[in-house]
Design an enzyme around this catalytic site. Structure first.
Site, PDB file in Angstrom:
ATOM      1  N   LYS A 131     -15.912  55.154  -1.449  1.00 15.70           N
ATOM      2  CA  LYS A 131     -17.229  54.539  -1.632  1.00 15.70           C
ATOM      3  C   LYS A 131     -17.276  53.773  -2.947  1.00 15.70           C
ATOM      4  O   LYS A 131     -16.612  54.165  -3.911  1.00 15.70           O
ATOM      5  CB  LYS A 131     -18.310  55.634  -1.690  1.00 15.70           C
ATOM      6  CG  LYS A 131     -18.659  56.285  -0.373  1.00 15.70           C
ATOM      7  CD  LYS A 131     -19.765  57.320  -0.558  1.00 15.70           C
ATOM      8  CE  LYS A 131     -20.054  58.082   0.715  1.00 15.70           C
ATOM      9  NZ  LYS A 131     -20.651  57.255   1.778  1.00 15.70           N
ATOM     10  N   ARG A 148     -19.534  63.502  10.952  1.00 17.09           N
ATOM     11  CA  ARG A 148     -19.515  63.688  12.409  1.00 17.09           C
ATOM     12  C   ARG A 148     -18.257  64.431  12.860  1.00 17.09           C
ATOM     13  O   ARG A 148     -18.292  65.144  13.864  1.00 17.09           O
ATOM     14  CB  ARG A 148     -19.650  62.328  13.105  1.00 17.09           C
ATOM     15  CG  ARG A 148     -18.531  61.365  12.812  1.00 17.09           C
ATOM     16  CD  ARG A 148     -18.861  59.937  13.175  1.00 17.09           C
ATOM     17  NE  ARG A 148     -19.785  59.302  12.229  1.00 17.09           N
ATOM     18  CZ  ARG A 148     -20.283  58.088  12.359  1.00 17.09           C
ATOM     19  NH1 ARG A 148     -19.963  57.343  13.414  1.00 17.09           N
ATOM     20  NH2 ARG A 148     -21.099  57.586  11.451  1.00 17.09           N
TER      21      ARG A 148
HETATM   22  N1  BES Z   1     -22.796  60.972   3.666  1.00 17.24           N
HETATM   23  C1  BES Z   1     -22.782  59.644   4.158  1.00 17.24           C
HETATM   24  C2  BES Z   1     -24.170  59.155   4.583  1.00 17.24           C
HETATM   25  C3  BES Z   1     -25.173  59.001   3.472  1.00 17.24           C
HETATM   26  C4  BES Z   1     -25.352  57.780   2.860  1.00 17.24           C
HETATM   27  C5  BES Z   1     -25.947  60.068   3.084  1.00 17.24           C
HETATM   28  C6  BES Z   1     -26.282  57.653   1.822  1.00 17.24           C
HETATM   29  C7  BES Z   1     -26.870  59.944   2.070  1.00 17.24           C
HETATM   30  C8  BES Z   1     -27.056  58.736   1.437  1.00 17.24           C
HETATM   31  C9  BES Z   1     -21.851  59.552   5.364  1.00 17.24           C
HETATM   32  O1  BES Z   1     -20.767  60.416   5.360  1.00 17.24           O
HETATM   33  C10 BES Z   1     -21.294  58.186   5.387  1.00 17.24           C
HETATM   34  O2  BES Z   1     -20.585  57.848   4.497  1.00 17.24           O
HETATM   35  N2  BES Z   1     -21.615  57.419   6.434  1.00 17.24           N
HETATM   36  C11 BES Z   1     -21.131  56.097   6.586  1.00 17.24           C
HETATM   37  C12 BES Z   1     -20.691  55.915   8.014  1.00 17.24           C
HETATM   38  C13 BES Z   1     -19.991  54.606   8.254  1.00 17.24           C
HETATM   39  C14 BES Z   1     -18.638  54.615   7.581  1.00 17.24           C
HETATM   40  C15 BES Z   1     -19.864  54.424   9.740  1.00 17.24           C
HETATM   41  C16 BES Z   1     -22.275  55.142   6.248  1.00 17.24           C
HETATM   42  O3  BES Z   1     -23.407  55.402   6.679  1.00 17.24           O
HETATM   43  O4  BES Z   1     -22.040  54.169   5.541  1.00 17.24           O
HETATM   44 MN    MN Z   2     -19.110  59.601   4.293  1.00 15.54          MN
END
Ligand code: BES
Ligand code: MN
Ligand code: ZN
Length: 498
Positions: free
Chosen positions: A280, A354
């Site tokens: 990230k 997931r």
């Molecule tokens: N933990 C994150 C989602 C999240 C984002 C929670 C901001 C709280 C605040 C999750 O694991 C994630 O990274 N999701 C990705 C999925 C994508 C790669 C399909 C996302 O939402 O960007």
């Molecule tokens: Mn994630």
């Protein structure tokens, strides 16, 4: 802060402040308020309403000395707005505002409050006292564990007063229930706010173990070796890049009487989400200690359930691990065989939640529950769709989802249903495996839900996405910024309603 109900007339209350509510559309004071006004020689009707022009607009307040006409020092009038619009949600927000304001004012240790707005007829004394207690306790939460200077509330005692014994009884019930739910919320918030440095899978499983011992719950924890034998392969892949050993925890509450229903709650338990090799950006990683909010929520709910003792069997499950990049990390293109045998091509290592939930959903199948509810900080797409104050919900049973949404409304938490369509599975197509773990950037929250659906056999499954609502950067109604404990109230009240 001690909150209780007291059977007494407000005029006799020995408090620093007494708090009365006034509706905007009230042409005359209520019978009870007239009595107080009389004792105050018209201080309310003449000085505050006529001279000061207090209109009773929602969230407006005025505070003046009682000039020794009654035992309490000051009287505060709070605006309740229009009668037809008044409800428990408004009442929580109002009480949060009032108590914060009073706590800052000089020499305020004891507060007496009437059952605010009860005369609008939209709720009973139990709901009223419960909402007041929640508004107060939720707004007084502060995470100061790592601050040298701790915050302590100035206000020590709050008396909710009524001179009606029936109302007194109901209010007592409301206050007690609210205290249980609020202490569960505080437990959840503390866990979420705790840095990932200390809130490791190992540490959280120890906290869960202590909770089960204190609350009379059954507890099991599984380590990496055991989980490998149990085929939690998708989950273990996510955790394999980290120095922290993954843990899977299973707590259960079993009623003394025969259970009316069996409910499984599953919470996402990523103790830190760096994104893995799909790392990230620094800014997005800042709050990723909160990626175990789902786990913290189900632990809070089962704590409340253990105290409220419904005739419902409740299980709380969470797969805990860190998502980290390293030489041992799972990689883009890897193919994982989930616990139910389905194969998943890793398209993005940041879609890790997931994968961990998939195996837990399959484990939950073996419990043969009536309903399965998972709760997760799952997608940024859910935040884009609904913002920081509305929680996403989806699943395969619209009746069940409607019920949860309605309970949420009464509990002061807003949920909105997002759709899952069968053909969303097309977005998850893989050339070499049964599916991929991500689709395109479109409909992200729903596609994540569609992915999860592949791993449950339950006909009554709901998925709750709290990515936006678990941790907020601006205060909202009774909630302070930071961890919110969102869904502890809704899920506890939902289980109590079964
Ligand atoms: N933990 C994150 C989602 C999240 C984002 C929670 C901001 C709280 C605040 C999750 O694991 C994630 O990274 N999701 C990705 C999925 C994508 C790669 C399909 C996302 O939402 O960007
Ligand atoms: Mn994630
Ligand atoms: Zn995550």
């Amino acid at each position: 802060m001690d909150i209780s109900v007291k059977n007494q007339e407000m005029t006799t209350a020995l408090a620093n402040v007494i708090v009365l509510g006034i509706f905007e559309d009230d042409k005359v004071l209520s019978y009870k308020q007239q009595k107080i006004d009389k004792a105050l020689k018209g201080l309310i009707s003449n000085d505050l309403i006529k001279k000061e022009g207090f209109k009773g607009k929602f969230l407006d307040t005025v505070c003046i000395p009682t000039q020794l006409r009654i035992p309490s020092d000051k009287i505060m009038l709070v605006g309740l707005g229009k009668k037809k619009d008044f409800d428990c949600t408004k009442l929580r927000e109002l009480c949060a505002k009032v108590i914060k304001q009073l706590d800052k004012s000089l020499n305020t240790k004891n507060v007496s409050m009437e059952l605010l707005g009860l005369e609008c007829g939209n709720f009973d004394a139990q709901a009223c006292a419960s909402a007041m207690t929640e508004g107060i306790l939720i707004s007084m939460y502060d995470y100061d564990k790592y601050k040298s200077k701790k915050t302590t509330a100035q206000i020590k005692k709050i008396r909710i007063t009524t001179d009606d014994t029936k109302e007194e009884k109901l209010a007592k019930l409301g206050i007690n229930n609210a205290k249980i739910v609020c202490s569960a919320m505080n437990f959840t918030k503390d866990l979420i706010n705790e840095p990932a440095q200390t809130a490791t899978p190992e540490a959280i499983s120890q906290i869960a173990k202590n909770l089960s011992a204190e609350s009379g719950l059954t507890f099991e924890v599984y380590n990496k070796k055991q989980l490998s034998e149990m085929n939690f392969n998708a989950f273990l892949a996510v955790g394999q890049g980290s120095e922290q050993e993954p843990k899977f925890i299973h707590l259960a509450y079993k009623p003394i009487k025969k259970a009316k229903k069996k409910i499984v709650l599953i919470g996402k338990g990523i103790t830190f989400d760096s994104g893995g090799l799909d790392i990230k950006p620094a800014n997005s990683m800042l709050t990723m200690k909160t990626d175990m909010s789902g786990c913290a929520t189900v632990l809070g709910v089962i704590q409340a359930i253990a105290a409220l003792k419904p005739d419902v069997e409740v299980h709380a499950l969470s797969a805990l691990c860190e998502n980290m990049p390293s030489g041992k990390s799972y990689k883009q293109g890897d193919v994982l065989t989930a616990k139910n045998g389905k194969t998943i091509e890793v398209d993005n290592t940041d879609a890790e939640g997931r994968l961990t939930l998939a195996d837990v959903l399959t484990y939950a199948d073996e419990l043969e529950a009536d309903e399965v509810i998972d709760i997760a900080t799952l997608t940024g797409a859910c935040i884009v769709a609904l913002g920081q104050n509305i929680t996403g919900i989806m699943g395969n049973n619209s009746e069940m989802i409607k019920n949860i949404i309605n309970i949420g409304k009464k509990s002061g938490e807003t949920l909105w249903e997002l759709p899952i369509f069968d053909d969303m599975q097309d977005m998850l197509k893989s050339d070499i495996a049964d599916m991929r773990n991500t689709g395109s950037r479109f409909a992200g929250a729903s596609v994540a839900g569609r992915f999860l659906q592949n791993f449950t056999k339950s006909k009554n499954w709901a998925h709750i996405d709290i990515a936006g609502t678990a941790f907020i950067d601006k205060p909202y109604k009774e909630l302070n910024k930071g961890a919110t404990g969102v869904m502890v109230r809704t899920l506890t009240n939902y289980i109590m309603s079964l």
